[in-house]
Design a protein around this motif. Structure first.
Motif, PDB file in Angstrom:
ATOM      1  N   PRO A 214     -24.562  53.798 -25.300  1.00  0.00           N
ATOM      2  CA  PRO A 214     -23.907  53.208 -26.485  1.00  0.00           C
ATOM      3  C   PRO A 214     -24.628  53.454 -27.802  1.00  0.00           C
ATOM      4  N   LEU A 215     -25.953  53.619 -27.764  1.00  0.00           N
ATOM      5  CA  LEU A 215     -26.715  53.753 -29.005  1.00  0.00           C
ATOM      6  C   LEU A 215     -27.243  55.178 -29.187  1.00  0.00           C
ATOM      7  N   GLU A 216     -26.482  56.135 -28.701  1.00  0.00           N
ATOM      8  CA  GLU A 216     -26.886  57.533 -28.835  1.00  0.00           C
ATOM      9  C   GLU A 216     -27.154  57.865 -30.299  1.00  0.00           C
ATOM     10  N   GLY A 217     -28.336  58.419 -30.560  1.00  0.00           N
ATOM     11  CA  GLY A 217     -28.676  58.805 -31.921  1.00  0.00           C
ATOM     12  C   GLY A 217     -29.464  57.778 -32.697  1.00  0.00           C
ATOM     13  N   VAL A 218     -29.537  56.528 -32.198  1.00  0.00           N
ATOM     14  CA  VAL A 218     -30.333  55.500 -32.871  1.00  0.00           C
ATOM     15  C   VAL A 218     -31.813  55.763 -32.581  1.00  0.00           C
ATOM     16  N   GLU A 219     -32.586  55.864 -33.628  1.00  0.00           N
ATOM     17  CA  GLU A 219     -33.998  56.198 -33.481  1.00  0.00           C
ATOM     18  C   GLU A 219     -34.811  54.984 -33.023  1.00  0.00           C
ATOM     19  N   PRO A 220     -35.865  55.193 -32.234  1.00  0.00           N
ATOM     20  CA  PRO A 220     -36.746  54.089 -31.843  1.00  0.00           C
ATOM     21  C   PRO A 220     -37.334  53.415 -33.072  1.00  0.00           C
ATOM     22  N   LEU A 221     -37.669  52.143 -32.894  1.00  0.00           N
ATOM     23  CA  LEU A 221     -38.234  51.351 -33.982  1.00  0.00           C
ATOM     24  C   LEU A 221     -39.746  51.308 -33.836  1.00  0.00           C
ATOM     25  N   ALA A 222     -40.457  51.663 -34.873  1.00  0.00           N
ATOM     26  CA  ALA A 222     -41.924  51.623 -34.832  1.00  0.00           C
ATOM     27  C   ALA A 222     -42.405  50.175 -34.800  1.00  0.00           C
ATOM     28  N   LYS A 223     -43.364  49.913 -33.932  1.00  0.00           N
ATOM     29  CA  LYS A 223     -43.895  48.555 -33.788  1.00  0.00           C
ATOM     30  C   LYS A 223     -44.437  48.020 -35.102  1.00  0.00           C
ATOM     31  N   GLU A 224     -44.999  48.919 -35.921  1.00  0.00           N
ATOM     32  CA  GLU A 224     -45.602  48.490 -37.182  1.00  0.00           C
ATOM     33  C   GLU A 224     -44.588  47.853 -38.125  1.00  0.00           C
ATOM     34  N   THR A 225     -43.323  48.261 -38.007  1.00  0.00           N
ATOM     35  CA  THR A 225     -42.313  47.713 -38.904  1.00  0.00           C
ATOM     36  C   THR A 225     -42.038  46.239 -38.636  1.00  0.00           C
ATOM     37  N   LEU A 226     -42.440  45.759 -37.474  1.00  0.00           N
ATOM     38  CA  LEU A 226     -42.224  44.355 -37.109  1.00  0.00           C
ATOM     39  C   LEU A 226     -43.471  43.504 -37.305  1.00  0.00           C
ATOM     40  N   ALA A 227     -44.558  44.110 -37.782  1.00  0.00           N
ATOM     41  CA  ALA A 227     -45.836  43.405 -37.843  1.00  0.00           C
ATOM     42  C   ALA A 227     -45.764  42.137 -38.681  1.00  0.00           C
ATOM     43  N   GLY A 228     -45.095  42.207 -39.830  1.00  0.00           N
ATOM     44  CA  GLY A 228     -45.000  41.036 -40.693  1.00  0.00           C
ATOM     45  C   GLY A 228     -44.249  39.895 -40.038  1.00  0.00           C
ATOM     46  N   TRP A 229     -43.117  40.210 -39.432  1.00  0.00           N
ATOM     47  CA  TRP A 229     -42.339  39.169 -38.763  1.00  0.00           C
ATOM     48  C   TRP A 229     -43.044  38.654 -37.512  1.00  0.00           C
ATOM     49  N   GLN A 230     -43.701  39.559 -36.764  1.00  0.00           N
ATOM     50  CA  GLN A 230     -44.437  39.095 -35.589  1.00  0.00           C
ATOM     51  C   GLN A 230     -45.530  38.122 -35.992  1.00  0.00           C
ATOM     52  N   LYS A 231     -46.185  38.385 -37.120  1.00  0.00           N
ATOM     53  CA  LYS A 231     -47.220  37.479 -37.605  1.00  0.00           C
ATOM     54  C   LYS A 231     -46.638  36.110 -37.914  1.00  0.00           C
ATOM     55  N   ARG A 232     -45.444  36.081 -38.502  1.00  0.00           N
ATOM     56  CA  ARG A 232     -44.806  34.793 -38.814  1.00  0.00           C
ATOM     57  C   ARG A 232     -44.484  34.020 -37.541  1.00  0.00           C
ATOM     58  N   PHE A 233     -44.004  34.718 -36.529  1.00  0.00           N
ATOM     59  CA  PHE A 233     -43.723  34.049 -35.255  1.00  0.00           C
ATOM     60  C   PHE A 233     -45.010  33.599 -34.578  1.00  0.00           C
ATOM     61  N   ASP A 234     -46.057  34.415 -34.654  1.00  0.00           N
ATOM     62  CA  ASP A 234     -47.340  34.032 -34.053  1.00  0.00           C
ATOM     63  C   ASP A 234     -47.900  32.780 -34.709  1.00  0.00           C
ATOM     64  N   GLU A 235     -47.733  32.663 -36.008  1.00  0.00           N
ATOM     65  CA  GLU A 235     -48.228  31.487 -36.723  1.00  0.00           C
ATOM     66  C   GLU A 235     -47.414  30.249 -36.362  1.00  0.00           C
ATOM     67  N   ALA A 236     -46.134  30.441 -36.130  1.00  0.00           N
ATOM     68  CA  ALA A 236     -45.267  29.314 -35.770  1.00  0.00           C
ATOM     69  C   ALA A 236     -45.468  28.890 -34.317  1.00  0.00           C
ATOM     70  N   PHE A 237     -45.784  29.881 -33.458  1.00  0.00           N
ATOM     71  CA  PHE A 237     -45.929  29.613 -32.018  1.00  0.00           C
ATOM     72  C   PHE A 237     -47.191  30.300 -31.521  1.00  0.00           C
ATOM     73  N   PRO A 238     -48.361  29.674 -31.729  1.00  0.00           N
ATOM     74  CA  PRO A 238     -49.629  30.282 -31.262  1.00  0.00           C
ATOM     75  C   PRO A 238     -49.572  30.556 -29.760  1.00  0.00           C
ATOM     76  N   HIS A 239     -50.134  31.675 -29.353  1.00  0.00           N
ATOM     77  CA  HIS A 239     -50.065  32.091 -27.947  1.00  0.00           C
ATOM     78  C   HIS A 239     -50.757  31.090 -27.033  1.00  0.00           C
ATOM     79  N   ILE A 240     -50.018  30.636 -26.035  1.00  0.00           N
ATOM     80  CA  ILE A 240     -50.539  29.776 -24.981  1.00  0.00           C
ATOM     81  C   ILE A 240     -50.064  30.338 -23.663  1.00  0.00           C
ATOM     82  N   ASN A 241     -50.948  30.530 -22.705  1.00  0.00           N
ATOM     83  CA  ASN A 241     -50.537  31.033 -21.394  1.00  0.00           C
ATOM     84  C   ASN A 241     -49.834  29.950 -20.604  1.00  0.00           C
TER      85      ASN A 241
END
Length: 241
Positions: A214-241
């Motif tokens: 279904p997504l033929e031609g859609v390019e992979p997303l670089a992890k770095e592009t999500l770094a800012g948002w991942q940081k916001r989620f990490d701050e909201a939900f600190p990692h706990i095992n």
């Protein structure tokens, strides 16, 4: 009682805490546009290995020395909730062996959720989309099943790791990710949130199976592009095992 097993990964490092055995069960009712395991969709003896709960747990027992204090077994798929009786019996045996159980799921199964969750130590909750319209656009199915599962997981206070695949043009953008943050902020027992960048590692399977991707031609997303948002989620939900 036997279950249909697609495959078993003996040393999983990303599907829950610690070192884990990942058991991929056959069968899935969703048709996510970015699915990278279309070979797990159909459940049938010809497509999988059949095992009893006792046979599977006997195999898991051999890996116990590697699990340490944090590892264990993760049931993935496909969608493990489509084999509820096998899942319940296997998880119960795991707990008798003191093996930590993790359920990697999109929450779209056949019921028996209360009993399944009774034997589940952690849920990796794959949130396809947080709105009914978006869920159907991503998966081709209605969202009622996963909403039912999520409500039961909340009722039983099962710890959650939230996962969300970020796909260009489908589940990306600041407005969408802020909506996800707002949605997850209302949930209890969230131990962490992982934003997973879209990749194309499974596209070759569609070509092999003769299925249009279904997504033929859609390019992979670089992890770095999500770094800012991942940081916001990490701050909201600190990692706990």
């Amino acid at each position: 009682m036997t279950g249909h097993i697609h495959s078993i990964e003996s040393m999983g490092l990303v599907d829950g805490p610690g070192i884990r055995t990942v058991v991929f069960l056959q069968g899935c009712a969703l048709r996510c546009q970015y699915c990278h395991n279309p070979d797990t969709w159909v459940c049938g003896a010809a497509l999988s290995k059949e095992m009893t709960p006792e046979e599977l747990v006997k195999r898991l027992r051999r890996f116990k020395p590697y699990y340490g204090q944090t590892g264990g077994v993760t049931f993935s798929g496909g969608e493990p909730l489509l084999q509820p009786e096998f899942l319940v019996q296997t998880m119960e045996l795991c707990h008798r062996e003191r093996i930590h159980t993790c359920l990697d799921t999109a929450g779209c199964g056949l019921g028996e959720y209360q009993e399944i969750l009774t034997h589940t130590d952690l849920v990796l909750m794959d949130i396809k989309h947080y709105t009914p319209q978006g869920f159907q656009a991503v998966t081709g199915r209605e969202s009622g099943a996963w909403e039912t599962f999520l409500l039961q997981a909340q009722a039983q206070e099962v710890p959650l790791w939230i996962r969300h695949v970020v796909v260009p043009g489908l589940t990306d953008g600041d407005e969408h990710l802020q909506g996800l943050l707002d949605f997850v902020s209302k949930l209890r027992n969230v131990r962490r949130v992982e934003l997973l960048p879209y990749h194309t590692l499974g596209v070759h399977k569609y070509h092999t199976l003769g299925i249009p991707y279904p997504l033929e031609g859609v390019e992979p997303l670089a992890k770095e592009t999500l770094a800012g948002w991942q940081k916001r989620f990490d701050e909201a939900f600190p990692h706990i095992n």
